[in-house]
Design an enzyme around this catalytic site. Structure first.
Site, PDB file in Angstrom:
ATOM      1  N   HIS A  73     -10.618  21.206 -47.275  1.00 61.00           N
ATOM      2  CA  HIS A  73     -10.519  20.764 -45.884  1.00 61.00           C
ATOM      3  C   HIS A  73      -9.606  21.694 -45.104  1.00 61.00           C
ATOM      4  O   HIS A  73      -8.605  22.173 -45.624  1.00 61.00           O
ATOM      5  CB  HIS A  73     -10.010  19.322 -45.795  1.00 61.00           C
ATOM      6  CG  HIS A  73      -8.651  19.094 -46.374  1.00 61.00           C
ATOM      7  ND1 HIS A  73      -7.495  19.207 -45.641  1.00 61.00           N
ATOM      8  CD2 HIS A  73      -8.240  18.754 -47.626  1.00 61.00           C
ATOM      9  CE1 HIS A  73      -6.444  18.935 -46.397  1.00 61.00           C
ATOM     10  NE2 HIS A  73      -6.864  18.672 -47.621  1.00 61.00           N
ATOM     11  N   ASP A  75      -8.519  20.551 -42.021  1.00 63.92           N
ATOM     12  CA  ASP A  75      -7.644  19.715 -41.194  1.00 63.92           C
ATOM     13  C   ASP A  75      -6.297  19.535 -41.889  1.00 63.92           C
ATOM     14  O   ASP A  75      -6.188  19.643 -43.114  1.00 63.92           O
ATOM     15  CB  ASP A  75      -8.300  18.359 -40.864  1.00 63.92           C
ATOM     16  CG  ASP A  75      -8.567  17.497 -42.084  1.00 63.92           C
ATOM     17  OD1 ASP A  75      -8.993  18.049 -43.121  1.00 63.92           O
ATOM     18  OD2 ASP A  75      -8.356  16.276 -42.025  1.00 63.92           O
ATOM     19  N   GLU A 140     -10.344  15.157 -43.842  1.00 60.43           N
ATOM     20  CA  GLU A 140      -9.864  14.690 -45.149  1.00 60.43           C
ATOM     21  C   GLU A 140      -8.565  13.924 -44.974  1.00 60.43           C
ATOM     22  O   GLU A 140      -8.349  12.920 -45.626  1.00 60.43           O
ATOM     23  CB  GLU A 140      -9.645  15.875 -46.089  1.00 60.43           C
ATOM     24  CG  GLU A 140      -9.600  15.471 -47.576  1.00 60.43           C
ATOM     25  CD  GLU A 140      -8.226  15.029 -48.047  1.00 60.43           C
ATOM     26  OE1 GLU A 140      -8.137  14.399 -49.100  1.00 60.43           O
ATOM     27  OE2 GLU A 140      -7.220  15.317 -47.354  1.00 60.43           O
ATOM     28  N   GLU A 141      -7.724  14.398 -44.065  1.00 53.99           N
ATOM     29  CA  GLU A 141      -6.408  13.771 -43.878  1.00 53.99           C
ATOM     30  C   GLU A 141      -6.502  12.546 -42.967  1.00 53.99           C
ATOM     31  O   GLU A 141      -5.548  11.788 -42.850  1.00 53.99           O
ATOM     32  CB  GLU A 141      -5.417  14.781 -43.286  1.00 53.99           C
ATOM     33  CG  GLU A 141      -5.212  16.038 -44.129  1.00 53.99           C
ATOM     34  CD  GLU A 141      -4.381  15.778 -45.383  1.00 53.99           C
ATOM     35  OE1 GLU A 141      -4.122  14.610 -45.701  1.00 53.99           O
ATOM     36  OE2 GLU A 141      -4.006  16.769 -46.036  1.00 53.99           O
ATOM     37  N   GLU A 169      -7.486  21.525 -53.773  1.00 51.21           N
ATOM     38  CA  GLU A 169      -6.289  20.760 -53.376  1.00 51.21           C
ATOM     39  C   GLU A 169      -5.093  21.189 -54.234  1.00 51.21           C
ATOM     40  O   GLU A 169      -5.263  21.604 -55.375  1.00 51.21           O
ATOM     41  CB  GLU A 169      -6.515  19.257 -53.599  1.00 51.21           C
ATOM     42  CG  GLU A 169      -7.499  18.612 -52.649  1.00 51.21           C
ATOM     43  CD  GLU A 169      -6.899  18.280 -51.285  1.00 51.21           C
ATOM     44  OE1 GLU A 169      -5.746  18.664 -51.018  1.00 51.21           O
ATOM     45  OE2 GLU A 169      -7.620  17.649 -50.487  1.00 51.21           O
ATOM     46  N   HIS A 366       2.642  17.975 -46.657  1.00 52.15           N
ATOM     47  CA  HIS A 366       2.904  16.940 -45.645  1.00 52.15           C
ATOM     48  C   HIS A 366       4.361  16.917 -45.181  1.00 52.15           C
ATOM     49  O   HIS A 366       4.738  16.073 -44.372  1.00 52.15           O
ATOM     50  CB  HIS A 366       2.499  15.531 -46.138  1.00 52.15           C
ATOM     51  CG  HIS A 366       1.029  15.373 -46.390  1.00 52.15           C
ATOM     52  ND1 HIS A 366       0.383  14.154 -46.350  1.00 52.15           N
ATOM     53  CD2 HIS A 366       0.070  16.280 -46.681  1.00 52.15           C
ATOM     54  CE1 HIS A 366      -0.899  14.319 -46.610  1.00 52.15           C
ATOM     55  NE2 HIS A 366      -1.119  15.607 -46.829  1.00 52.15           N
TER      56      HIS A 366
HETATM   57 ZN   LIG Z   1      -5.387  17.987 -48.987  1.00 53.36          ZN
END
Ligand SMILES: [Zn+2]
Length: 398
Positions: A73, A75, A140-141, A169, A366
């Site tokens: 992803h 995003d 995805e997020e 990932e 994150h």
């Molecule tokens: Zn991820």
């Protein structure tokens, strides 16, 4: 810019502020990298009432099998308070041996390394005998309803078939080479409401305190282990995540009380059987009369969260051995084959082909100051490149 350099490739991607559901230029940039390598690139917009439209990308090089998919992803999660970053989150600045930016490890870094690995593979070996595709979502997020699941269905309806998939990932806890994910636990959530009868705390026989009903129900779910685990999976685990009565008065017995729970379960269960076991435990505890002697069974209602995540385990030796071998060859480490952690989009891909996950070290994902070591970008590119050679060699033999 050369796409065989993962650092430059990642900088280009980080500079696109693609916070879910914004495309932010990230898929456009990826298209501009893949087209010159020979990929045919399609951008697919997915919609669902009540959610924002999301752009996704599917790109394929080659027309024959064997067919390897790389999934991920573009995003990213929001940066939070930008002032607390030591380097702006979308500037992709290099400081010392680290590259800073939102998405550096989760997971524009994984995408950049795979793009560079493919570019290098083509430079030195030509296009592979077979096909490579990128399945990249922008959702995805976020709610994950306009992303991988719809993109897979859309591609499959056009006749796309895959033999294996690698999700990029971040899977490594401390060092690149620590861990490959070969499956994921399932996840089911629900909310139980216990119905009582409101009344005066000094006259409990005239009321029916739902808290007396709730506590044995919650205990029944958290008490006995659901299983002992398997060689591949840890024991299933249920957590009561909230108990809600919302009663400000100490002299009033409330009319209702509720609690929420989430269970992460291994492959000795399905979403359906684990739900049945939860209901069995609740019914047994409701009938038992503990804390409410002499009364009728506890009255309760249960509402399940939509869209449970299904458990899966990949048992594909060609895929797992190619990746494990590549990690060992490049890093000298033997990666653990793990099923720990939360869910990922691999839960959708497993319905189409065998899937494993391997990417960067996840420590700063994150977080403020998300960053990646430049050396890790080079190492991961080499691992992906070695994996490409090994996987195609193996798939062409079998
Ligand atoms: Zn991820």
């Amino acid at each position: 810019m050369s796409v065989s350099d993962p650092v430059a490739t990642l900088q280009t991607l980080i500079r696109c502020p693609s916070v879910t559901p914004a495309e932010g230029g990230a898929l456009k940039a990826l298209e501009a990298m893949l087209t010159p390598l020979g990929f045919s690139v399609e951008r697919m917009v997915a919609s669902e009432p009540g959610t924002p439209d999301v752009e996704n990308l599917y790109a394929r090089l080659g027309t024959e099998g064997p067919h390897l998919m790389f999934a991920g992803h573009t995003d990213v999660v929001p940066p939070g308070d930008e002032a607390s970053w030591s380097h702006p989150p979308f500037a992709a600045e290099i400081d010392g041996d680290q590259l800073f930016g939102r998405g550096a490890v989760d997971m524009k870094g994984g995408i950049a390394c795979f793009v560079s690995a493919v570019a290098r593979h083509i430079e030195s070996h030509g296009a592979p005998k077979g096909s490579i595709s990128f399945l990249i979502t922008g959702d995805e997020e976020g709610p994950s309803v306009n992303g991988t699941e719809k993109l897979l269905r859309w591609a499959a309806e056009k006749g796309e078939r895959w033999d294996a998939c690698l999700v990029g990932e971040p899977t490594n806890p401390d060092y690149l080479g620590d861990m490959i994910k070969i499956g994921r636990r399932g996840s089911v959530s629900g909310r139980v409401t216990v119905l009582g009868l409101q009344g005066h705390a000094a006259y409990p026989h005239l009321a029916d305190n739902p808290v007396r009903g709730l506590l044995p129900l919650a205990s029944a779910l958290m008490g006995e282990p659901f299983d002992a685990g398997t060689p591949e999976f840890p024991a299933s685990n249920l957590e009561v995540t909230s108990i809600d009565v919302g009663n400000p008065a100490t002299n009033v017995i409330p009319g209702k009380a509720g609690f929420a729970f989430n269970i992460r379960f291994n492959d000795t269960w399905t979403a359906e059987t684990v739900k049945a076991e939860i209901v069995r435990r609740l019914d047994e505890a409701a009938a038992s009369g503990s804390l409410r002697p002499g009364r009728d069974a506890v009255r309760y209602e249960i509402v399940w969260a939509e869209r449970p995540s299904h458990v899966f385990l990949t048992r594909n030796n060609g895929l797992i051995a190619s990746l494990t071998g590549a990690v060992e060859e490049v890093t000298g480490r033997t990666p653990a084959l793990s099923t720990t952690g939360g869910t990922s989009d691999a839960r959708f891909i497993k319905d189409y082909c065998p899937v494993v996950e391997f990417g960067l070290v996840g420590q700063t994902m994150h977080m403020v100051d998300e960053r990646v070591a430049l050396a890790d970008l080079e190492t991961l590119t080499q691992i992906y490149g070695t994996f490409l050679s090994r996987w195609f060699a193996n798939a062409l033999l079998s």
